[in-house]
Design a protein around this motif. Structure first.
Motif, PDB file in Angstrom:
ATOM      1  N   GLN A 119       0.830  -1.207   0.000  1.00 44.59           N
ATOM      2  CA  GLN A 119       0.000   0.000   0.000  1.00 44.59           C
ATOM      3  C   GLN A 119       0.867   1.261   0.000  1.00 44.59           C
ATOM      4  O   GLN A 119       0.568   2.237  -0.691  1.00 44.59           O
ATOM      5  CB  GLN A 119      -0.937  -0.012   1.215  1.00 44.59           C
ATOM      6  N   ARG A 120       1.929   1.239   0.758  1.00 43.38           N
ATOM      7  CA  ARG A 120       2.830   2.393   0.784  1.00 43.38           C
ATOM      8  C   ARG A 120       3.559   2.548  -0.550  1.00 43.38           C
ATOM      9  O   ARG A 120       3.870   3.658  -0.978  1.00 43.38           O
ATOM     10  CB  ARG A 120       3.843   2.252   1.926  1.00 43.38           C
ATOM     11  N   SER A 121       3.840   1.428  -1.208  1.00 42.28           N
ATOM     12  CA  SER A 121       4.590   1.492  -2.471  1.00 42.28           C
ATOM     13  C   SER A 121       3.811   2.216  -3.561  1.00 42.28           C
ATOM     14  O   SER A 121       4.387   2.613  -4.572  1.00 42.28           O
ATOM     15  CB  SER A 121       4.960   0.083  -2.946  1.00 42.28           C
ATOM     16  N   SER A 197       7.514   4.838   8.429  1.00 40.29           N
ATOM     17  CA  SER A 197       6.159   4.792   8.983  1.00 40.29           C
ATOM     18  C   SER A 197       5.678   6.178   9.372  1.00 40.29           C
ATOM     19  O   SER A 197       4.535   6.561   9.092  1.00 40.29           O
ATOM     20  CB  SER A 197       6.114   3.853  10.188  1.00 40.29           C
ATOM     21  N   THR A 198       6.540   6.943  10.023  1.00 38.69           N
ATOM     22  CA  THR A 198       6.155   8.292  10.422  1.00 38.69           C
ATOM     23  C   THR A 198       5.897   9.159   9.195  1.00 38.69           C
ATOM     24  O   THR A 198       4.926   9.922   9.148  1.00 38.69           O
ATOM     25  CB  THR A 198       7.244   8.920  11.304  1.00 38.69           C
ATOM     26  N   ALA A 199       6.762   9.053   8.194  1.00 40.84           N
ATOM     27  CA  ALA A 199       6.597   9.866   6.986  1.00 40.84           C
ATOM     28  C   ALA A 199       5.266   9.566   6.300  1.00 40.84           C
ATOM     29  O   ALA A 199       4.546  10.472   5.873  1.00 40.84           O
ATOM     30  CB  ALA A 199       7.763   9.628   6.035  1.00 40.84           C
ATOM     31  N   TYR A 200       4.922   8.284   6.186  1.00 36.29           N
ATOM     32  CA  TYR A 200       3.683   7.916   5.507  1.00 36.29           C
ATOM     33  C   TYR A 200       2.438   8.235   6.336  1.00 36.29           C
ATOM     34  O   TYR A 200       1.334   8.291   5.795  1.00 36.29           O
ATOM     35  CB  TYR A 200       3.698   6.429   5.139  1.00 36.29           C
ATOM     36  N   ASN A 201       2.619   8.454   7.630  1.00 36.52           N
ATOM     37  CA  ASN A 201       1.482   8.763   8.489  1.00 36.52           C
ATOM     38  C   ASN A 201       1.413  10.233   8.882  1.00 36.52           C
ATOM     39  O   ASN A 201       0.636  10.611   9.757  1.00 36.52           O
ATOM     40  CB  ASN A 201       1.528   7.891   9.752  1.00 36.52           C
ATOM     41  N   THR A 202       2.237  11.061   8.246  1.00 31.37           N
ATOM     42  CA  THR A 202       2.222  12.502   8.493  1.00 31.37           C
ATOM     43  C   THR A 202       1.580  13.203   7.299  1.00 31.37           C
ATOM     44  O   THR A 202       1.913  12.914   6.149  1.00 31.37           O
ATOM     45  CB  THR A 202       3.655  13.032   8.714  1.00 31.37           C
ATOM     46  N   LEU A 219      12.714  14.918  13.370  1.00 26.73           N
ATOM     47  CA  LEU A 219      11.499  15.658  13.055  1.00 26.73           C
ATOM     48  C   LEU A 219      11.335  15.573  11.544  1.00 26.73           C
ATOM     49  O   LEU A 219      12.277  15.858  10.793  1.00 26.73           O
ATOM     50  CB  LEU A 219      11.608  17.119  13.489  1.00 26.73           C
ATOM     51  N   ILE A 220      10.160  15.164  11.087  1.00 21.42           N
ATOM     52  CA  ILE A 220       9.947  14.926   9.661  1.00 21.42           C
ATOM     53  C   ILE A 220       8.837  15.842   9.158  1.00 21.42           C
ATOM     54  O   ILE A 220       7.734  15.853   9.705  1.00 21.42           O
ATOM     55  CB  ILE A 220       9.559  13.460   9.396  1.00 21.42           C
ATOM     56  N   LYS A 221       9.151  16.597   8.122  1.00 21.19           N
ATOM     57  CA  LYS A 221       8.144  17.416   7.462  1.00 21.19           C
ATOM     58  C   LYS A 221       7.865  16.822   6.087  1.00 21.19           C
ATOM     59  O   LYS A 221       8.777  16.680   5.261  1.00 21.19           O
ATOM     60  CB  LYS A 221       8.608  18.861   7.307  1.00 21.19           C
ATOM     61  N   VAL A 222       6.614  16.461   5.858  1.00 18.31           N
ATOM     62  CA  VAL A 222       6.211  15.938   4.558  1.00 18.31           C
ATOM     63  C   VAL A 222       5.779  17.114   3.695  1.00 18.31           C
ATOM     64  O   VAL A 222       4.863  17.857   4.050  1.00 18.31           O
ATOM     65  CB  VAL A 222       5.073  14.917   4.698  1.00 18.31           C
TER      66      VAL A 222
END
Length: 655
Positions: A119-121, A197-202, A219-222
């Motif tokens: 799903q993420r792909s 996981s964090t990137a795909y859920n932000t 800290l991840i900014k999408v």
């Protein structure tokens, strides 16, 4: 070097799972009375037969000699004690740890992870990050400091500080000074699992909470999310950076000339074969392996490749960190269906951080597989020894207490007995986790449950050789491979590189093997148009220089002729095959899509190479020479007995 050697050896010596029942496992030969059996030889031969390119080695007698030589070397390694090396032990233990992960699978967990990964792909995330470095096994106090620092930066961003400025100022990722934390686009498996996981859920435009990975807190900014562009197959022509004596960019001039020839209708693959300096792809017309977002080290190359819309569309010349390129689109590949992708996804999961989740699920299975029993009286004694100083991380176990507690506490599978003193020492190390479960007896119960889990896994791991025969055989092969590498390095490779006297003596005895082919100093003129080449030939006959001829014939933005100047060895791909080499101007010939002629100024006949010119090959050949003689020496140092009757039975079976 060692990694490639051992991997190659592992592939060479891997075995088939099915062993023929037509022959019993009999002793095939012995070295100083140590037996070696038919089962191993047959497995190795059957697997190896498809990998061996030298047909002579497929002969069973020849292969038997190679196998015997291999075993002689391994025995030599044991005799001189290479197995006692700490480095060897550590490498073997490390490999065993990696291999054991293949035997700790949980199919349900694996299926969930495969579905999630697929799903993420389907999406590509563009993100930036700020990193606060933290050791993977940092103490809780240090972890808290790092976390609070990341939280403080997030608060500053919330108060109006731009993420890019924060990354440049605070991030401990060295690249942040240049890229302001920008990681570009990526998809599944491109980042460590917690980060992914964090990137795909932000949400796009949002900044995540501090996320822990083995590198520290992020800290991840999408900044964007888009449908996965899939993969692309392209061909390219590459010209490496070269500067002329006057400082001008020769490579830019060359790539522009090639591009102009493309515009004139010349074929891309023919130009790639003729002029591309990427040796790995030029013979294939410049075609590269398919790739997706984030897989190349050159963002420029990736972006240009994906920007091409139509098959056979070519880019204008552009520069990357490798040189100048022209790219042609061969095919675009859409994202595969789950059914097609699931096997590759599983392989990737096993190599990814996700494998830890699968490994953790092993605990439940082992609790069902093995029995574990605790002596309640001994456990009561252990609890009486632990007090509230544990919460302050100052609790200690004296040596006298450890001696007194040298009694059985835990028994696993009616086989492994573990002393109370071992658990007490475990407790002493675990207080660093600073857990505050109260009362202290409950805290001891918590750590005892973890202790049982750890020991169940260790028990299972230590018995993998008994549980799985293939695991046992792979470990034996890898063990022998490591030993053989160390032995070869000690006895052959180091000697062949440092023994200059031996090298030169070998060179003199085998001088005929090191000769130059005929060499031609020439200008090679080429064009797809015969009349242009005829015009060039007339100018050469008038004594005009290469630069004059190119300026005269390549006008109005058109490249009508190309000229390559240099010293070429007979058989060089740039030399036309149909021209006889003479010190003269050759006639015009056509090969493929091109017309050629040579203006040859000098020809050097075949002659022996000087030692320095052939040194690399001499050292390689000298290694093989030493190895061959060494095996004969090893045979003389031991007693070898071959069971010829069994060997004949093996030959019949294998044939």
């Amino acid at each position: 070097m060692k990694n490639y050697f051992v991997l190659g050896l592992f592939l060479l010596l891997n075995f088939n799972q099915v062993f023929s029942q037509e022959i019993k496992n009999e002793e095939l030969f012995s070295i100083d009375n140590k037996p070696y059996f038919t089962e191993e030889f047959i497995r190795v031969y059957n697997k190896n037969i498809d990998l061996v390119k030298d047909d002579s080695q497929k002969n069973i007698d020849v292969y038997f000699d190679l196998f015997l030589g291999y075993k002689l070397k391994v025995e030599k390694a044991y005799k001189i004690g290479l197995q006692n090396s700490l480095k060897y032990k550590n490498e073997l233990a490390s490999y065993r740890t990696q291999l054991s992960k293949n035997y700790t699978s949980d199919s349900k967990v694996t299926e969930v992870l495969k579905t999630e990964a697929y799903q993420r792909s389907l999406k590509e995330i563009k993100a930036s990050h700020i990193l606060i470095l933290l050791d993977e096994f940092a103490l809780p106090a240090d972890t808290l400091i790092a976390y609070n620092k990341a939280l403080e930066i997030k608060n500053k961003i919330s108060e109006g500080l731009s993420f890019e400025q924060a990354a440049e100022t605070y991030s401990q990722d060295p690249s942040a000074k240049d890229n302001k934390g920008n990681l570009g686009y990526f998809s599944v498996f491109r980042m460590v699992y917690p980060f992914e996981s964090t990137a795909y859920n932000t949400k796009v435009g949002s900044v995540s909470k501090p996320t822990r990975t083995r590198f520290g807190y992020h800290l991840i900014k999408v900044t964007d999310a888009r449908d996965n562009r899939g993969e692309v197959t392209v061909a390219h022509i590459m010209v490496l950076d070269k500067k002329a004596d006057d400082g001008s960019d020769m490579s830019k001039n060359t790539i522009d000339e090639i591009y102009q020839k493309l515009q004139q209708g010349e074929k891309f693959d023919a130009l790639a074969k003729q002029f591309s300096e990427d040796k790995s792809s030029s013979d294939k017309g410049g075609v590269l392996n398919r790739f997706g977002a984030g897989q190349l080290s050159s963002i420029e190359f990736e972006n240009i490749s994906f920007s091409l819309k139509e098959v056979d569309e070519t880019s204008e010349p552009f520069k990357s960190n490798f040189g100048w390129h022209i790219v042609k689109l061969i095919e675009k590949h859409s994202v595969e269906t789950y059914e097609k992708a699931k096997y590759e996804l599983e392989n990737k999961i096993r190599r990814d951080d996700r494998s830890k989740l699968i490994s953790n699920s092993l605990s439940d299975k082992l609790n069902k597989k093995y029995t574990s029993s605790t002596d309640d009286k001994v456990m009561k004694l252990v609890k009486s020894l632990v007090d509230d100083t544990f919460y302050n991380q100052v609790w200690e176990v004296s040596q006298d207490v450890l001696k007194e507690s040298n009694i059985d506490l835990l028994v696993i599978n009616n086989d492994l007995k573990i002393k109370a003193s071992v658990f007490l020492q475990y407790l002493q190390t675990m207080q660093k986790q600073n857990l505050q479960i109260k009362p202290v007896a409950a805290l001891v119960d918590h750590f005892y449950a973890l202790f049982i889990d750890v020991n169940l896994k260790e028990y299972y791991d230590s018995n993998l050789e008994n549980e799985f025969s293939e695991f046992k055989n792979i470990m034996e092969e890898y063990r022998d491979g490591l030993l053989l590498f160390d032995l070869m390095e000690k006895e052959i490779w180091d000697r062949s590189k440092s023994d200059t006297i031996g090298q030169k003596e070998f060179y003199l005895n085998n001088k005929a093997n090191y000769t130059w082919k005929k060499r031609i100093q020439a200008d090679i003129y080429s064009s797809t148009n015969r009349s242009d080449l005829e015009a060039a030939l007339k100018l050469v006959e008038k004594g005009k220089e290469v630069i004059f001829i190119k300026n005269e014939l390549n006008k109005d933005g058109k490249v009508n002729i190309m000229v390559q100047t240099g010293l070429f060895e007979e058989g060089d791909k740039f030399l036309p095959k149909s021209i006889k080499y003479k010190v003269e101007r050759s006639k015009i010939v056509k090969e493929g899509d091109y017309y050629f002629f040579l203006n040859t100024s000098k020809i050097t006949d075949s002659e022996p190479k000087k030692f320095e010119d052939a040194k690399g090959k001499i050292i390689n050949d000298y290694q093989q020479f030493l190895d061959s003689n060494w095996v004969n020496e090893l045979k003389n140092d031991v007693t070898i007995k071959v069971n010829k009757e069994v060997l004949e039975k093996v030959k019949i079976l294998l044939k």
